[in-house]
Design an enzyme around this catalytic site. Structure first.
Site, PDB file in Angstrom:
ATOM      1  N   LYS A 148      -1.298 -11.311  23.610  1.00  0.00           N
ATOM      2  CA  LYS A 148      -1.827 -10.464  24.698  1.00  0.00           C
ATOM      3  C   LYS A 148      -1.835 -11.264  25.985  1.00  0.00           C
ATOM      4  O   LYS A 148      -2.639 -12.169  26.166  1.00  0.00           O
ATOM      5  CB  LYS A 148      -3.232  -9.980  24.348  1.00  0.00           C
ATOM      6  CG  LYS A 148      -3.216  -9.128  23.097  1.00  0.00           C
ATOM      7  CD  LYS A 148      -4.564  -8.525  22.774  1.00  0.00           C
ATOM      8  CE  LYS A 148      -4.504  -7.825  21.438  1.00  0.00           C
ATOM      9  NZ  LYS A 148      -4.736  -8.693  20.272  1.00  0.00           N
ATOM     10  N   GLU A 197       0.815  -1.219   0.000  1.00  0.00           N
ATOM     11  CA  GLU A 197       0.000   0.000   0.000  1.00  0.00           C
ATOM     12  C   GLU A 197       0.849   1.270   0.000  1.00  0.00           C
ATOM     13  O   GLU A 197       0.348   2.367  -0.200  1.00  0.00           O
ATOM     14  CB  GLU A 197      -0.921   0.043   1.236  1.00  0.00           C
ATOM     15  CG  GLU A 197      -2.084  -0.927   1.193  1.00  0.00           C
ATOM     16  CD  GLU A 197      -1.743  -2.313   1.736  1.00  0.00           C
ATOM     17  OE1 GLU A 197      -0.547  -2.673   1.756  1.00  0.00           O
ATOM     18  OE2 GLU A 197      -2.682  -3.020   2.139  1.00  0.00           O
ATOM     19  N   TRP A 235       1.256  -6.529  26.079  1.00  0.00           N
ATOM     20  CA  TRP A 235       1.564  -7.106  24.775  1.00  0.00           C
ATOM     21  C   TRP A 235       2.957  -7.736  24.765  1.00  0.00           C
ATOM     22  O   TRP A 235       3.934  -7.109  25.176  1.00  0.00           O
ATOM     23  CB  TRP A 235       1.530  -6.025  23.688  1.00  0.00           C
ATOM     24  CG  TRP A 235       0.155  -5.531  23.388  1.00  0.00           C
ATOM     25  CD1 TRP A 235      -1.015  -5.957  23.929  1.00  0.00           C
ATOM     26  CD2 TRP A 235      -0.190  -4.502  22.454  1.00  0.00           C
ATOM     27  NE1 TRP A 235      -2.072  -5.275  23.402  1.00  0.00           N
ATOM     28  CE2 TRP A 235      -1.598  -4.370  22.492  1.00  0.00           C
ATOM     29  CE3 TRP A 235       0.527  -3.684  21.590  1.00  0.00           C
ATOM     30  CZ2 TRP A 235      -2.276  -3.440  21.697  1.00  0.00           C
ATOM     31  CZ3 TRP A 235      -0.136  -2.768  20.797  1.00  0.00           C
ATOM     32  CH2 TRP A 235      -1.537  -2.654  20.861  1.00  0.00           C
TER      33      TRP A 235
END
Ligand code: AMP
Length: 582
Positions: free
Chosen positions: A475, A366, A480
């Site tokens: 998680k 992208e 995290w």
């Protein structure tokens, strides 16, 4: 600025006589023409025909070397590329191709492939790269979605073409990138060889007679979730991306360089090198279908390559070959590594054993694809070697032309402190604003930023570090754990060929890490060996709850670990720590 309006400004009344030779025609304040004003510079359209024309006019005799898919290494020049691309344009026009039509390629990095790029783009048609590592059904799906009219492909991919030819009704022309002598056996009636296709065609053609926002290239994302989505580059975005990539701290190549893009043109545009190399007049070396260590070494050594770029797996193969043969890399100056995180052992091997500078790069389809590159700054270079290595392992800084920030789930910008991790969002003139046919709807936030799906932090010097894909983060207890960090350390173990960390459900912690290891052929290691090796390298609470050994860690079509497949394989796996927690 004076004289821009139609009416000349009234001369202001001078209070005192002007000195001889001093202009007196100053407008009175009330008569000054005000308001927005356009600059008066030339309207030079940013279209990619300018790139190849520049190479033709200024570096026409510069060499292009290709390892052909048929076998031999052949030599040509930017002159040849330019003229043959023009013949390709005329062949497409003779088929009735119009601006906006999609022309697909299923091909390795070769000069013929680059000819089809410029031949297509410069007449305003859209060059659509297909990734041959996808399954034939996926390729057919993508062709149908793009409604391609032509497919140019290498002889290697004849089996894929045979498998899909009846499932892609929009494709009227199949052109195999070879000559009559190497035409594959096939009953297909709408198949021509490329050399026959362009033979006798004129080099006289009009290129670039369209707006710079005209669509230029199309590339579908890997689509690990949902259907693949098409990123539709424009001429303007490709030219600007070329200029972004040409910065010294980005790809930073010049006319003195010999450039080997191993990174395929079918994956994220070979990081723009098929544009930036001709734009600077660098010698171009194209590896064709062979990316094993020995073949790449042969080109690096034989063609005196100074700059090269590829994903880590390619460099692992080369380094293994160098270790096994004792060969050196005396000419190679710089290697750009990206697509997935650079393992420390690859970085150290290149820099410390072979004297080759490593630039760690991050980007995505992208983004055309360059997003950040790990070139050094003075404050970093004045540190000790171990600190420099830590910076080099980060994904790098944004070149001019890419804006980047890290935000929390509420969209609030996080500090650039080298530890506050959040969603990495980006904005710039070579970044997608929507997908082809508007798949997925609006993809920008209110400020025009695109969410990369990566989790990262930025530091005060502007270096960005990816800690995970948002969907791969483990998680644990509300915090995290970076699967990438665990993997990077695990692959440093001498017995390990590849490693992946995934989160598995855990009643107390929500998720806990499982480390999955593929050993090198003939090597041995136990769970305890792996845990002892990781101990002290990562935080205690990041330590995997278990280690599983597999014969093969599955890779996706772009060479990245296929975590979706791993999660499916280990979906019923019970971590040994669960019983202890219950
Ligand atoms: P693609 O569009 O297939 O090139 O995939 C882009 C994704 O690859 C990014 O969003 C990252 O998740 C990953 N990626 C690319 N370069 C790196 C890198 N140097 N380190 C870690 N992940 C990377």
């Amino acid at each position: 600025m004076f004289g821009m309006g139609k009416k000349k400004p009234e001369p202001a009344k001078a209070a005192t006589p002007a000195a001889p030779g001093v202009a007196t025609a100053m407008p009175a304040a009330s008569t000054i023409k005000r308001g927005p004003m356009n600059g008066m510079m030339q309207d030079w359209k940013l279209t990619v025909d300018k790139v190849i024309e520049h190479a033709y006019l200024n570096h026409g005799h510069q060499e292009i070397v290709t390892r052909t898919v048929e076998g031999p290494i052949v030599r040509s020049t930017y002159n040849d590329l330019y003229n043959r691309a023009r013949q390709c344009s005329n062949a497409l026009l003779a088929d009735g191709v119009q601006k906006g039509d999609r022309i697909a390629t299923l091909a390795w990095n070769t000069t013929r492939h680059i000819e089809t790029w410029y031949g297509t783009m410069c007449i305003g048609a859209v060059l659509h790269t297909l990734n041959p590592r996808l399954f034939p059904e996926q390729i057919a799906w993508i062709i149908n979605h793009a409604e391609d009219t032509h497919v140019f492909y290498d002889i290697t991919f004849q089996p894929i073409i045979e498998a899909i030819k009846d499932k892609v009704p929009t494709v009227k022309h199949f052109i195999v990138l070879t000559d009559a002598a190497h035409r594959p056996q096939s009953a297909m009636t709408n198949l021509r060889t490329y050399e026959e296709y362009i033979a006798g065609k004129s080099t006289d053609v009009t290129w670039g007679d369209f707006d710079e926002n005209t669509a230029c290239g199309l590339c579908y994302t890997s689509g690990t979730t949902g259907d693949p989505k098409g990123v539709l580059y424009s001429h303007r975005s490709n030219v600007l991306h070329t200029l972004i990539g040409m910065q010294y701290d980005a790809i930073g190549i010049g006319a003195r360089d010999t450039v080997l893009p191993v990174v395929p043109m079918f994956h994220a545009n070979a990081w723009g090198i098929a544009f930036s190399a001709p734009a600077v007049g660098a010698k171009l070396v194209l590896p064709g279908a062979k990316m094993d260590g020995e073949s790449i070494y042969e080109l690096l050594d034989g063609e005196k390559v100074s700059f090269t770029a590829a994903v880590p797996t390619v460099w692992l193969m080369l380094l293994q070959y160098l270790e096994a043969t004792g060969k050196q890399l005396p000419i190679l100056n710089k290697v750009v590594i990206g697509g997935s995180a650079v393992p420390e052992r690859i970085l150290r091997a290149f820099e410390e054993n072979y004297g080759v500078e490593v630039i760690h790069a991050w980007g995505m389809t992208e983004m055309s694809p360059l997003g950040s590159l790990g070139s050094m700054t003075t404050p970093v270079l004045s540190q000790d070697r171990e600190t420099i290595v830590k910076y080099k392992l980060k994904q790098g800084r944004t070149p001019f032309g890419v804006e980047m920030k890290v935000v929390d789930d509420a969209g609030k910008t996080l500090p650039r402190d080298g530890k506050s991790a959040g969603r990495l969002v980006v904005r710039g003139p070579a970044i997608a604003k929507s997908y082809f046919k508007n798949a997925g709807g609006n993809i920008l936030d209110n400020d025009g930023f695109f969410d990369t799906g990566d989790v990262a932090h930025l530091d005060e010097l502007g270096y960005m570090q990816i800690t995970d894909r948002a969907k791969d983060v483990i998680k644990s207890g509300g915090e995290w754990i970076s699967s990438i960090d665990i993997e990077n350390f695990a692959v440093g173990h001498p017995a390990v060929a590849n490693a992946a960390a995934i989160g598995l459900p855990h009643p107390k912690w929500d998720e806990r890490p499982l480390l999955i290891v593929q050993l090198k052929p003939g090597a041995t290691a136990t769970k305890e060996d792996m845990l002892n090796y990781l101990n002290g390298k990562i935080a205690k609470w990041w330590m995997p709850d278990d280690v599983a050994f597999v014969d093969n860690i599955p890779l996706g079509a772009t060479g990245k670990i296929n975590k979706l497949a791993l999660r499916a394989t280990f979906k019923d796996y019970k971590l040994p720590t669960i019983q202890a927690a219950e």
